[in-house]
Design a protein around this motif. Structure first.
Motif, short mmCIF file in Angstrom:
data_model
loop_
_atom_site.label_atom_id
_atom_site.label_comp_id
_atom_site.label_asym_id
_atom_site.label_seq_id
_atom_site.Cartn_x
_atom_site.Cartn_y
_atom_site.Cartn_z
N GLN A 51 0.84 -1.19 0.00
CA GLN A 51 0.00 0.00 0.00
C GLN A 51 0.88 1.24 0.00
O GLN A 51 2.09 1.16 0.27
N VAL A 52 0.31 2.38 -0.31
CA VAL A 52 1.04 3.64 -0.17
C VAL A 52 1.23 3.93 1.32
O VAL A 52 0.27 3.88 2.10
N ILE A 53 2.46 4.19 1.72
CA ILE A 53 2.80 4.36 3.14
C ILE A 53 3.16 5.83 3.38
O ILE A 53 4.07 6.37 2.74
N ASN A 54 2.43 6.47 4.29
CA ASN A 54 2.69 7.87 4.63
C ASN A 54 3.76 7.95 5.71
O ASN A 54 3.68 7.27 6.74
N TRP A 74 15.29 -16.52 -5.88
CA TRP A 74 15.84 -15.22 -5.49
C TRP A 74 14.71 -14.20 -5.47
O TRP A 74 13.58 -14.46 -5.94
N ILE A 75 15.02 -13.03 -4.91
CA ILE A 75 14.04 -11.94 -4.85
C ILE A 75 14.71 -10.65 -5.31
O ILE A 75 15.95 -10.56 -5.36
N GLU A 76 13.88 -9.67 -5.62
CA GLU A 76 14.36 -8.33 -5.91
C GLU A 76 13.42 -7.35 -5.23
O GLU A 76 12.20 -7.43 -5.38
N VAL A 77 13.97 -6.41 -4.47
CA VAL A 77 13.17 -5.43 -3.73
C VAL A 77 13.36 -4.06 -4.37
O VAL A 77 14.49 -3.64 -4.65
N GLN A 78 12.25 -3.37 -4.58
CA GLN A 78 12.26 -2.06 -5.21
C GLN A 78 11.48 -1.06 -4.35
O GLN A 78 10.73 -1.45 -3.47
N LYS A 140 5.83 10.00 0.99
CA LYS A 140 5.14 8.72 0.83
C LYS A 140 6.08 7.75 0.15
O LYS A 140 6.97 8.15 -0.60
N ILE A 141 5.85 6.47 0.41
CA ILE A 141 6.71 5.44 -0.15
C ILE A 141 5.86 4.22 -0.52
O ILE A 141 4.82 3.97 0.09
N GLN A 142 6.25 3.53 -1.54
CA GLN A 142 5.72 2.21 -1.85
C GLN A 142 6.89 1.28 -2.08
O GLN A 142 7.94 1.71 -2.59
N ILE A 143 6.75 0.03 -1.69
CA ILE A 143 7.78 -0.95 -1.99
C ILE A 143 7.18 -2.06 -2.84
O ILE A 143 5.97 -2.32 -2.79
N ARG A 144 8.02 -2.66 -3.62
CA ARG A 144 7.61 -3.75 -4.51
C ARG A 144 8.65 -4.85 -4.43
O ARG A 144 9.85 -4.56 -4.38
N ALA A 145 8.19 -6.08 -4.39
CA ALA A 145 9.11 -7.22 -4.33
C ALA A 145 8.77 -8.20 -5.44
O ALA A 145 7.61 -8.54 -5.66
N LEU A 146 9.78 -8.63 -6.15
CA LEU A 146 9.65 -9.62 -7.21
C LEU A 146 10.23 -10.93 -6.69
O LEU A 146 11.37 -10.98 -6.23
N LEU A 147 9.44 -11.99 -6.73
CA LEU A 147 9.87 -13.31 -6.26
C LEU A 147 10.02 -14.23 -7.45
O LEU A 147 9.14 -14.26 -8.35
N HIS A 148 11.12 -15.00 -7.48
CA HIS A 148 11.42 -15.87 -8.62
C HIS A 148 11.81 -17.27 -8.13
O HIS A 148 12.40 -17.41 -7.06
N THR A 149 11.52 -18.26 -8.96
CA THR A 149 12.08 -19.60 -8.75
C THR A 149 12.38 -20.25 -10.09
O THR A 149 11.62 -20.10 -11.05
N GLU A 150 13.51 -20.93 -10.16
CA GLU A 150 13.83 -21.76 -11.31
C GLU A 150 13.49 -23.22 -11.04
O GLU A 150 13.49 -24.04 -11.96
N ILE A 163 11.08 -0.41 6.78
CA ILE A 163 11.47 0.86 6.18
C ILE A 163 12.02 1.75 7.28
O ILE A 163 11.38 1.94 8.32
N SER A 164 13.19 2.28 7.07
CA SER A 164 13.76 3.27 7.99
C SER A 164 14.11 4.51 7.17
O SER A 164 14.71 4.39 6.10
N TYR A 165 13.73 5.66 7.66
CA TYR A 165 13.96 6.88 6.88
C TYR A 165 14.63 7.93 7.75
O TYR A 165 14.51 7.93 8.98
N LYS A 166 15.34 8.82 7.10
CA LYS A 166 16.06 9.88 7.80
C LYS A 166 15.33 11.19 7.55
O LYS A 166 15.29 11.69 6.42
N ASP A 167 14.71 11.74 8.62
CA ASP A 167 14.02 13.02 8.50
C ASP A 167 14.93 14.13 9.00
O ASP A 167 16.13 13.95 9.18
#
Length: 447
Positions: A51-54, A74-78, A140-150, A163-167
């Protein structure tokens, strides 16, 4: 939300996002996303979008993940951020950044960061950074994760995002800390390890100290090559280091910390690893000075074990892997000097909490086969297959004696064999580029 942290780690949390070819497994931790299955076979590819995270306004952000990635997965995080900036006409504008990737992660692949760049934001190895001047911020932030298997018989699983952010909150200048609160942590010097990598493994050495206090019995080089970033070509990717800890079942994340969060962890019984820049030369004006520090460094990771007060002065007790021997690793640094060095290191903390799930370690038992009695040359067998001992595959070979108290490093003879002298009760560790450590227990070697 906890201070500057946001957690996604329950069944209900994951339901708030969008799941494409994914399911939520309630039996993993408090819930984990996995690939959906069809006819008892996992789908090869899935996408999770949060979801969109405030958040409060920020300039820098980290996304940690806790996951298990069996061989063949493997995974990929965006991430992307909603950014406020002034356009060329000085008009206030809001826009989502591009999706930027923190890289490809897996315990049995050549994991790599990507360091992508767009007109609004970039990722510098492990940090998401808002570009522009100080007025250009995100909220605001959104994250996306791609999951893969061979291998459709297995799936990766992700049980937590942090999520950790620097204000722009000012640094805490004064905070009451617990005096004489010190946690037992084993002391490991990076400088007595594999000579090819000793100067660049402060991060995995610190992670090894944090995990071995939990009876993991890891070899420093084993941790190092499990964290290695093949794009960055270094061992210090913050996110990869804590992802490795999570691959053993621990809740772990990277946090932009302060004295309050450091106190929180120590008071709760958790030592932490922190990023610092310091000098031991009082005449060096480039970096903060720390009395009793072993080196001058432009970037370093060490373990904070606790606090101590002596003669009215507050100190942090640390295990600094830059000590030249295991015995010299434990040190006491003036808290004020330490805080300045930590601030120059972006106030990064590696936080490792309790084990959430039981995950089989990546060690494989092997045996030896004598090939040449005269020269004591041995092949290594995994079941009935000879293990590749070439430099293309092997990262480090370590032979230990006395329950690991003494050790030495081996170089394969002619890329094929181990040349072993007459040693009793030794253990050989062969760290491969495939993410496995091959172990041979030799109670009584006779030649």
């Amino acid at each position: 939300m906890n201070e500057n942290l946001f957690f996604i780690n329950t069944y209900e949390d994951f339901l708030l996002g969008n799941l494409e070819n994914l399911s939520i497994d309630k039996n993993i931790g408090t819930g984990a996303i996995v690939l959906s299955s069809n006819n008892n076979k996992y789908i090869e590819y899935g996408i999770y979008t949060s979801q969109v995270i405030n958040l409060k306004t920020f300039k820098r952000l980290l996304v940690s993940w806790n996951c298990e990635t069996p061989k063949g997965t493997w995974i990929e995080v965006q991430a992307r951020a909603f950014i406020s900036y002034y356009d060329d006409n000085k008009n206030s504008t809001y826009e989502w950044s591009d999706w930027l990737s923190f890289g490809k992660w897996g315990t049995h692949i050549k994991r790599s960061s990507k360091s992508p760049d767009s007109h609004l934001a970039k990722i510098s190895t492990d940090e998401f950074i808002i570009k522009g001047n100080y007025t250009d911020t995100a909220s605001k932030i959104q994250i996306r994760a791609l999951l893969h298997t061979e291998n459709t018989n297995v799936t990766p699983s992700i049980r937590q995002f942090v999520i950790s952010y620097k204000d722009n909150t000012p640094r805490l200048k004064s905070i009451e800390i617990p005096s004489d609160k010190i946690i037992d942590v084993p002391s490991y010097s990076q400088y007595i390890r594999d000579k090819n990598i000793v100067s660049v493994i402060c991060s995995p050495t610190s992670i090894t100290m944090l995990l071995n206090r939990r009876n993991e019995n890891l070899i420093v080089e084993e941790t190092a090559w499990s964290c290695f970033d093949y794009d960055y070509e270094a061992f210090g990717n913050w996110l990869f280091n804590v992802a490795f800890a999570s691959s053993l079942g621990y809740e772990s994340f990277v946090e932009y910390g302060n004295l309050k969060s450091l106190k929180r962890e120590i008071y709760s019984g958790y030592p932490v690893a922190v990023s610092v820049k310091y000098t031991n030369d009082i005449n060096n004006l480039e970096y903060p000075y720390i009395e009793n520090a072993p080196i001058t460094t432009a970037g370093h990771i060490l373990v904070v074990r606790g606090f101590e007060k002596k003669d009215g002065i507050d100190y942090v007790v640390v295990n600094d892997p830059a000590g030249k021997s295991n015995e010299s690793v434990t040190r006491r640094y003036n808290l004020s000097e330490f805080e300045s060095a930590w601030h120059r290191g972006s106030n990064i903390m590696y936080v490792i909490h309790d084990k959430e799930v039981e995950i089989n370690n990546s060690r494989i038992e092997t045996s030896l086969e004598l090939k040449n009695n005269k020269e004591n040359l041995y092949s290594v067998l995994v079941n009935d297959t000879y293990l590749d001992l070439s430099s293309d595959f092997v990262k480090t070979i370590l032979i230990t004696y006395d329950n690991g108290l003494t050790f030495e490093y081996l170089v394969p003879y002619n890329n094929h064999y181990l040349a072993l002298e007459n040693k009793n009760k030794c253990v050989i560790y062969i760290i491969g580029s495939d993410g496995f450590t091959y172990v041979c227990n030799c109670d009584e070697l006779s030649y």
